[in-house]
Design a protein around this motif. Structure first.
Motif, PDB file in Angstrom:
ATOM      1  N   ILE A  61      51.107  48.632  59.324  1.00  0.00           N
ATOM      2  CA  ILE A  61      50.422  47.937  60.422  1.00  0.00           C
ATOM      3  C   ILE A  61      50.964  48.402  61.764  1.00  0.00           C
ATOM      4  O   ILE A  61      50.193  48.689  62.693  1.00  0.00           O
ATOM      5  N   LEU A  62      52.275  48.504  61.883  1.00  0.00           N
ATOM      6  CA  LEU A  62      52.870  48.962  63.145  1.00  0.00           C
ATOM      7  C   LEU A  62      52.408  50.377  63.469  1.00  0.00           C
ATOM      8  O   LEU A  62      52.062  50.682  64.615  1.00  0.00           O
ATOM      9  N   ASN A  63      52.382  51.241  62.465  1.00  0.00           N
ATOM     10  CA  ASN A  63      51.940  52.615  62.697  1.00  0.00           C
ATOM     11  C   ASN A  63      50.472  52.678  63.083  1.00  0.00           C
ATOM     12  O   ASN A  63      50.075  53.501  63.921  1.00  0.00           O
ATOM     13  N   SER A  64      49.648  51.787  62.495  1.00  0.00           N
ATOM     14  CA  SER A  64      48.219  51.804  62.826  1.00  0.00           C
ATOM     15  C   SER A  64      47.971  51.374  64.264  1.00  0.00           C
ATOM     16  O   SER A  64      46.958  51.741  64.865  1.00  0.00           O
ATOM     17  N   ILE A  65      48.909  50.606  64.818  1.00  0.00           N
ATOM     18  CA  ILE A  65      48.807  50.173  66.218  1.00  0.00           C
ATOM     19  C   ILE A  65      49.391  51.213  67.156  1.00  0.00           C
ATOM     20  O   ILE A  65      48.820  51.521  68.205  1.00  0.00           O
ATOM     21  N   GLU A  66      50.509  51.787  66.768  1.00  0.00           N
ATOM     22  CA  GLU A  66      51.280  52.656  67.680  1.00  0.00           C
ATOM     23  C   GLU A  66      50.848  54.118  67.629  1.00  0.00           C
ATOM     24  O   GLU A  66      50.912  54.809  68.647  1.00  0.00           O
ATOM     25  N   TYR A  67      50.430  54.579  66.462  1.00  0.00           N
ATOM     26  CA  TYR A  67      50.160  56.010  66.283  1.00  0.00           C
ATOM     27  C   TYR A  67      48.714  56.220  65.852  1.00  0.00           C
ATOM     28  O   TYR A  67      48.316  55.833  64.750  1.00  0.00           O
ATOM     29  N   ASN A  68      47.969  56.873  66.696  1.00  0.00           N
ATOM     30  CA  ASN A  68      46.554  57.123  66.417  1.00  0.00           C
ATOM     31  C   ASN A  68      46.412  58.434  65.670  1.00  0.00           C
ATOM     32  O   ASN A  68      46.732  59.494  66.202  1.00  0.00           O
ATOM     33  N   LEU A  69      45.940  58.345  64.430  1.00  0.00           N
ATOM     34  CA  LEU A  69      45.749  59.563  63.640  1.00  0.00           C
ATOM     35  C   LEU A  69      44.389  60.179  63.806  1.00  0.00           C
ATOM     36  O   LEU A  69      44.087  61.202  63.202  1.00  0.00           O
ATOM     37  N   ILE A  70      43.528  59.527  64.598  1.00  0.00           N
ATOM     38  CA  ILE A  70      42.175  60.065  64.815  1.00  0.00           C
ATOM     39  C   ILE A  70      42.228  61.050  65.969  1.00  0.00           C
ATOM     40  O   ILE A  70      42.398  60.660  67.119  1.00  0.00           O
ATOM     41  N   LYS A  71      42.100  62.315  65.668  1.00  0.00           N
ATOM     42  CA  LYS A  71      42.221  63.337  66.717  1.00  0.00           C
ATOM     43  C   LYS A  71      40.854  63.795  67.198  1.00  0.00           C
ATOM     44  O   LYS A  71      39.883  63.734  66.487  1.00  0.00           O
TER      45      LYS A  71
END
Length: 366
Positions: free
Chosen positions: A356-366
């Motif tokens: 959950i934290l990663n989904s908020i902090e790090y955007n994997l959609i480039k």
């Protein structure tokens, strides 16, 4: 041309009527009879546009009308404003034979619906949604309720209307910001349930943004049809039932709304960001969703003039505090609705906090 959708719920079944100009149509017969008392609940923004016209129409049928005009905005979904409705009804000594008419957006629909569910332990309700968000989602299916400072929609009831009347001409009065907010819920339907509808949105979004009448009709009808099929299968949203998939993006989005005390960020804007974060979570989990599908979802939201990044003021821990109180969570464990492909979503249980934290902090959609 009028379209009609049947919501099949045994003794609680009803029709949704969709047309351009239906509120001006004196031949359209509401589910009311001569001598009925109808109390129209609306807000200060909607009242000047439709209230007098609808009262005159109903009066011509022999219906007795009364009205209550409330403040506008998400902050009105509160106990104090709900009490204004009860006070109005009690001061007039209205009994359980009256009907409440919710005339407005999702806030008015939720408030009025909850009042109808609880006044005299249940009175008749008619939904007349005037925003895109309310027409495609909030007015159909029987969810009613109010907000609390600690969480959105935590107090409420499932309570079905006797009919829903959708006038697509109401959409012509919306600002682009209000219209785009509704498109977030439209896109949610497509991502979670209907790949062909997603393709249609990609090809026809420009016409929707120009308020093309035929495109509006198809869009609203398609969403209501999807909602009807889902509600008929799962009226009360069992924990991992199909209706819970309608909450795609909502766990994140409700956290944003609650953090800002229901001001600043509209529901649709918050849900748009929530959908992107749900897409991120799916990518972090590596659960089927392709990067190509993720990019298409993000691009469609951007084309709809919706935000795809969360508010700078919020830290990741701020989301977690509100997400733990979400109705889908259990014993502090956060469950999320995530897309697994365009047109398919699933409920994932006990999501790891780091995901959950990663989904908020790090955007994997480039």
């Amino acid at each position: 041309m009028m379209k009609r959708i049947f919501i099949e719920l045994q003794e609680r079944s009803y029709f949704v009527y969709i047309a351009h100009g239906i509120l001006k149509d004196t031949k359209f017969r509401w589910k009311l009879k001569k001598g009925d008392v109808a109390v129209l609940i609306t807000d200060i923004q909607v009242a000047p546009l439709y209230l007098k016209r609808i009262c005159n129409t109903l009066n011509s049928f022999g219906v007795i009308t009364d009205r209550l005009v409330l403040p506008v905005g998400e902050q009105s979904k509160s106990l104090s404003v709900l009490d204004q409705i009860f006070t109005k009804l009690l001061n007039k000594n209205y009994d359980r034979n009256i009907v409440l008419i919710a005339l407005g957006g999702g806030v008015i629909g939720d408030l009025t619906g909850f009042a109808a569910a609880t006044y005299h332990r249940g009175i008749r309700l008619i939904q007349v949604p005037t925003t895109l968000l309310a027409q495609v989602d909030a007015s159909v299916g029987g969810k009613t309720g109010i907000n609390h400072v600690l969480g959105k929609n935590m107090i409420g009831a499932f309570y079905q209307p006797v009919e829903v009347i959708i006038d697509l001409d109401c959409l012509f009065t919306l600002s682009m910001k209000e219209f785009s907010a509704g498109l977030a819920e439209v896109i949610k339907y497509a991502v979670a349930f209907d790949a062909s509808f997603f393709n249609w949105l990609e090809n026809n979004l420009d016409d929707l943004l120009k308020f093309h009448p035929q495109s509006l009709m198809y869009c609203v009808y398609r969403c209501c049809k999807l909602k009807a099929s889902i509600v008929s299968l799962d009226e009360r949203e069992i924990q991992i039932g199909k209706r819970s998939l309608l909450n795609l993006g909502h766990t994140y989005g409700h956290a944003i709304e609650s953090y800002f005390s229901y001001t600043g960020w509209s529901h649709g804007e918050a849900i748009s960001v929530g959908i992107v974060m749900a897409v991120n979570a799916a990518l972090h989990l590596q659960k089927f969703l392709s990067t190509r599908d993720a990019m298409r979802i993000k691009l469609l939201l951007e084309r709809a003039h919706l935000p795809v990044h969360g508010p700078q003021e919020m830290q990741s821990k701020d989301y977690l505090r509100y997400m733990a109180r979400d109705k889908k969570s259990r014993l502090g464990k956060i469950n999320l609705v995530l897309p697994v492909s365009i047109g398919r979503a699933r409920v994932f249980l006990n999501i790891d906090q780091n995901v959950i934290l990663n989904s908020i902090e790090y955007n994997l959609i480039k």
